[in-house]
Every structure is written in structure tokens, then in C-alpha cells.
Write a protein that holds these residues in place. Structure first.
Motif, PDB file in Angstrom:
ATOM      1  N   LEU A   1       1.214  38.328  61.323  1.00 36.15           N
ATOM      2  CA  LEU A   1       1.522  39.199  60.183  1.00 36.15           C
ATOM      3  C   LEU A   1       0.314  40.040  59.778  1.00 36.15           C
ATOM      4  CD1 LEU A   1       3.684  36.836  57.954  1.00 36.15           C
ATOM      5  CD2 LEU A   1       4.430  38.943  59.076  1.00 36.15           C
ATOM      6  N   VAL A   2      -0.851  39.450  59.775  1.00 37.88           N
ATOM      7  CA  VAL A   2      -2.076  40.186  59.438  1.00 37.88           C
ATOM      8  C   VAL A   2      -2.327  41.277  60.474  1.00 37.88           C
ATOM      9  CG1 VAL A   2      -4.597  39.991  59.275  1.00 37.88           C
ATOM     10  CG2 VAL A   2      -3.150  38.334  58.107  1.00 37.88           C
TER      11      VAL A   2
ATOM     12  N   SER B   1      -2.234  45.233  59.686  1.00 39.81           N
ATOM     13  CA  SER B   1      -3.391  46.082  60.003  1.00 39.81           C
ATOM     14  C   SER B   1      -2.984  47.244  60.891  1.00 39.81           C
ATOM     15  CB  SER B   1      -4.469  45.256  60.713  1.00 39.81           C
ATOM     16  OG  SER B   1      -4.966  44.265  59.848  1.00 39.81           O
ATOM     17  N   ALA B   2      -2.109  46.985  61.855  1.00 40.96           N
ATOM     18  CA  ALA B   2      -1.640  48.046  62.738  1.00 40.96           C
ATOM     19  C   ALA B   2      -0.822  49.089  61.959  1.00 40.96           C
ATOM     20  CB  ALA B   2      -0.800  47.465  63.881  1.00 40.96           C
ATOM     21  N   LEU B   3       0.014  48.635  61.048  1.00 40.40           N
ATOM     22  CA  LEU B   3       0.803  49.549  60.242  1.00 40.40           C
ATOM     23  C   LEU B   3      -0.085  50.372  59.303  1.00 40.40           C
ATOM     24  CD1 LEU B   3       3.870  47.309  59.280  1.00 40.40           C
ATOM     25  CD2 LEU B   3       3.883  49.336  60.755  1.00 40.40           C
ATOM     26  N   ALA B   4      -1.103  49.738  58.762  1.00 43.68           N
ATOM     27  CA  ALA B   4      -2.009  50.463  57.866  1.00 43.68           C
ATOM     28  C   ALA B   4      -2.819  51.498  58.616  1.00 43.68           C
ATOM     29  CB  ALA B   4      -2.934  49.465  57.176  1.00 43.68           C
TER      30      ALA B   4
ATOM     31  N   ALA C   1      -4.737  28.996  51.877  1.00 43.74           N
ATOM     32  CA  ALA C   1      -4.277  29.619  50.636  1.00 43.74           C
ATOM     33  C   ALA C   1      -5.299  30.630  50.124  1.00 43.74           C
ATOM     34  CB  ALA C   1      -4.022  28.549  49.576  1.00 43.74           C
ATOM     35  N   GLU C   2      -6.568  30.425  50.470  1.00 41.94           N
ATOM     36  CA  GLU C   2      -7.629  31.351  50.082  1.00 41.94           C
ATOM     37  C   GLU C   2      -7.759  32.507  51.065  1.00 41.94           C
ATOM     38  OE1 GLU C   2     -10.943  28.686  49.913  1.00 41.94           O
ATOM     39  OE2 GLU C   2     -10.313  27.812  47.997  1.00 41.94           O
ATOM     40  N   GLY C   3      -6.921  32.517  52.111  1.00 38.03           N
ATOM     41  CA  GLY C   3      -6.922  33.619  53.063  1.00 38.03           C
ATOM     42  C   GLY C   3      -7.602  33.346  54.382  1.00 38.03           C
ATOM     43  N   ASP C   4      -8.138  32.158  54.572  1.00 40.56           N
ATOM     44  CA  ASP C   4      -8.820  31.817  55.824  1.00 40.56           C
ATOM     45  C   ASP C   4      -7.814  31.212  56.795  1.00 40.56           C
ATOM     46  OD1 ASP C   4     -10.438  31.015  57.902  1.00 40.56           O
ATOM     47  OD2 ASP C   4     -11.650  29.629  56.709  1.00 40.56           O
ATOM     48  N   VAL C   5      -7.250  32.059  57.671  1.00 39.20           N
ATOM     49  CA  VAL C   5      -6.273  31.550  58.633  1.00 39.20           C
ATOM     50  C   VAL C   5      -6.934  31.085  59.926  1.00 39.20           C
ATOM     51  CG1 VAL C   5      -4.346  32.861  57.711  1.00 39.20           C
ATOM     52  CG2 VAL C   5      -5.760  33.868  59.504  1.00 39.20           C
TER      53      VAL C   5
ATOM     54  N   VAL D   1       2.286  27.882  61.387  1.00 44.79           N
ATOM     55  CA  VAL D   1       2.121  28.741  60.214  1.00 44.79           C
ATOM     56  C   VAL D   1       0.917  29.656  60.409  1.00 44.79           C
ATOM     57  CG1 VAL D   1       1.493  28.749  57.759  1.00 44.79           C
ATOM     58  CG2 VAL D   1       3.286  27.212  58.584  1.00 44.79           C
ATOM     59  N   GLN D   2      -0.169  29.110  60.911  1.00 47.53           N
ATOM     60  CA  GLN D   2      -1.366  29.927  61.158  1.00 47.53           C
ATOM     61  C   GLN D   2      -1.067  31.044  62.146  1.00 47.53           C
ATOM     62  OE1 GLN D   2      -4.149  26.811  62.301  1.00 47.53           O
ATOM     63  NE2 GLN D   2      -5.444  27.397  60.583  1.00 47.53           N
TER      64      GLN D   2
END
Length: 108
Positions: free
Chosen positions: A99-100, A104-107, A68-72, A92-93
Motif C-alpha cells: 500500500l505504501v 508513493s507511485a500514485l503520488a 502502529a507508529e508507521g514502522d513496517v 499485514v506487513q
């Protein structure tokens, strides 16, 4: 007869009642549970199994907190092939990592 009944209540019913109360709290999501029952009989086995369940639930809750804090990257290791909760967390991970990476690729 009264002595036997009192002994049973003290050595069986009391500890089983304590474990049952803690199990209800665990079922409500409270992973901060401890059972101090220590014996070498079936009640002791039950208490040991409960402590194992609490430890497993606390580990998954800690992993969920970190996710939840962003550490996948937090490791979640299924205890067996039937460990549905841990296996779902692993899925889920993997989905979050994908997704990350895609974001990142889209950005870029």
C-alpha cells in the motif's frame, strides 16, 4: 497425611495457582507478566513454557506498537510454520508495504 498435603499445596498447588492467575492476565492482553516458579519438575516445566509464551506475546505486541507508529520494517519471525499470529503479522506487513509503495507511485 497432613504433612503430605501441606507439601503438595506449597510445591504444586501454590505455583500452579500463580501461573493460572498470570495466564488469565495474559489472556486479557497484559504481556507484563512474570512467574518466579523455578523447579525441576512438571510445575517448573509449566512455568518455563509460560515464560516462553509471555516472551513471544511481548515481542509481537512490541512489533504491533512499532507498526502502529508507521514502522513496517520491524522484523516479525514466526517461531514455527504453525505460528498463526506471527504469520498473520508478516502478511499485514507485506500488505502495508504494498500500500505504501502504491501510494508513493500514485503520488509521483
Amino acid at each position: 497425611g497432613v504433612l503430605v498435603a501441606l507439601t503438595l499445596v506449597r510445591h504444586v498447588a501454590g505455583p500452579v495457582r500463580e501461573i493460572a492467575e498470570r495466564m488469565h492476565r495474559l489472556a486479557e492482553g497484559d504481556v507484563d507478566q512474570q512467574v518466579d516458579v523455578r523447579s525441576r519438575d512438571e510445575v517448573g516445566d509449566l512455568a518455563h513454557s509460560f515464560r516462553t509464551i509471555v516472551r513471544a506475546q511481548a515481542e509481537v505486541a512490541a512489533a504491533a506498537r512499532r507498526m502502529a507508529e508507521g514502522d513496517v520494517s520491524v522484523p516479525v519471525v514466526p517461531r514455527s510454520e504453525r505460528d498463526a499470529l506471527a504469520r498473520s503479522f508478516v502478511e499485514v506487513q507485506e500488505t502495508l508495504r504494498a500500500l505504501v509503495a502504491e501510494t508513493s507511485a500514485l503520488a509521483a
